[in-house]
Scaffold this motif. Structure first.
Motif, PDB file in Angstrom:
ATOM      1  N   GLY A 138      -2.735  -3.352  -6.938  1.00  0.00           N
ATOM      2  CA  GLY A 138      -2.241  -1.751  -7.113  1.00  0.00           C
ATOM      3  C   GLY A 138      -0.869  -1.570  -7.202  1.00  0.00           C
ATOM      4  N   PHE A 143       0.850   1.940  -8.341  1.00  0.00           N
ATOM      5  CA  PHE A 143       0.703   2.963  -7.421  1.00  0.00           C
ATOM      6  C   PHE A 143       2.002   2.938  -6.427  1.00  0.00           C
ATOM      7  CE2 PHE A 143      -0.507   3.517  -3.074  1.00  0.00           C
ATOM      8  CZ  PHE A 143      -1.059   4.909  -3.147  1.00  0.00           C
ATOM      9  N   TYR A 244      -5.936   4.670  -0.044  1.00  0.00           N
ATOM     10  CA  TYR A 244      -5.447   3.485  -1.114  1.00  0.00           C
ATOM     11  C   TYR A 244      -6.121   2.017  -0.162  1.00  0.00           C
ATOM     12  CZ  TYR A 244      -2.472  -0.098  -3.081  1.00  0.00           C
ATOM     13  OH  TYR A 244      -1.898  -1.196  -3.885  1.00  0.00           O
ATOM     14  N   CYS A 248      -8.822  -0.681  -1.376  1.00  0.00           N
ATOM     15  CA  CYS A 248      -8.422  -2.121  -1.666  1.00  0.00           C
ATOM     16  C   CYS A 248      -9.530  -2.866  -0.835  1.00  0.00           C
ATOM     17  CB  CYS A 248      -6.951  -2.235  -1.431  1.00  0.00           C
ATOM     18  SG  CYS A 248      -5.828  -1.628  -2.564  1.00  0.00           S
TER      19      CYS A 248
END
Length: 265
Positions: A138, A143, A244, A248
């Motif tokens: 990410g 991100f 996030y 993940c």
């Protein structure tokens, strides 16, 4: 907050935000993430990745890695090719990182119940590996938490800036709202001692934040009030981080279970 690590030497090399991303980059390479054509964690691969991500210069990367090796967080790995000198994160570093994530997921579970499964999965090395890779994918993919919380950039770019902001927000106590909308207690000396920075550093951070319209000192000398922009920024920060991490972790849990179910041979 209790897991914050900092000292003058480490803070001089790299601020706390960059250090966290630096360690993530190292884990990412170790577990087979992008390595610019060179698999595994080596000094050269980590330098390349840190420069590519804008974390630090090649020289600063090498200095930080040397410091962490001296502290027992990385060790040389045996390798047949003597021209390469791969490194591995030690059990000491893995345990420290997992301990931090336990705190994260315990907090996330208060608003997202599925985080309890992710918290329990931290005992599984396969999940930890896949979670590290998902986080790294990410971040390498673009991100950035600060994209969602630009008003916190002033704090994030300073040594211990975000922890100092968290400490102030926690002064509101458990009875009132979080982040607090009333003046809270401020101790420059305590913040400087707690986060291994100078009093001048804390004062400069607070003055700059006041000029930026993020907080205001007073009405008493030992009081400070977080203004709406920084309160909104904190809410956005936690929402972005929680989502996030949860995304993940869900990906890692699916991957690690699929690997475990795959037949051997």
């Amino acid at each position: 907050m209790t897991l914050f690590r900092g000292n003058i030497l480490v803070n001089t090399l790299m601020n706390d935000r960059a250090r966290a991303l630096f360690v993530l980059a190292a884990f990412y390479l170790h577990h087979g993430g992008t390595a610019e054509g060179r698999p595994g964690l080596t000094v050269g691969a980590l330098k390349d990745l840190c420069v590519r991500l804008g974390l630090c210069s090649r020289g600063r990367c090498e200095a930080m890695l040397a410091l962490l090796r001296a502290g027992g967080y990385f060790a040389p790995a045996p390798h047949d090719d003597r021209r390469r000198r791969p490194l591995v994160p030690t059990a000491k570093l893995v345990a420290l990182q997992v301990e931090r994530w336990r705190g994260h997921f315990a907090a996330i579970a208060k608003v997202l119940p599925e985080a309890q499964r992710h918290l329990a999965a931290l005992d599984d090395p396969a999940f930890v590996r896949d979670f590290m890779l998902a986080l790294g994918d990410g971040f390498v993919g673009g991100f950035r938490v600060l994209t969602h919380t630009p008003d916190l950039a002033l704090f994030a770019e300073r040594n211990a800036g975000i922890p100092i902001l968290f400490a102030l927000a926690l002064e509101g106590g458990e009875e009132g709202p979080f982040p607090p909308a009333v003046p809270v207690h401020l101790s420059i000396n305590r913040l400087a001692t707690q986060f291994a920075v100078s009093r001048k550093h804390v004062l400069t951070l607070l003055r700059d934040a006041e000029v930026a319209g993020l907080l205001v000192r007073g009405p008493e000398p030992d009081r400070v009030m977080l203004l709406p922009r920084v309160r909104d920024g904190l809410e956005q920060f936690f929402a972005a981080v929680f989502l996030y991490f949860s995304g993940c972790a869900a990906q890692a849990l699916s991957t690690s279970r699929a690997d475990a179910a795959e037949p051997v041979g």
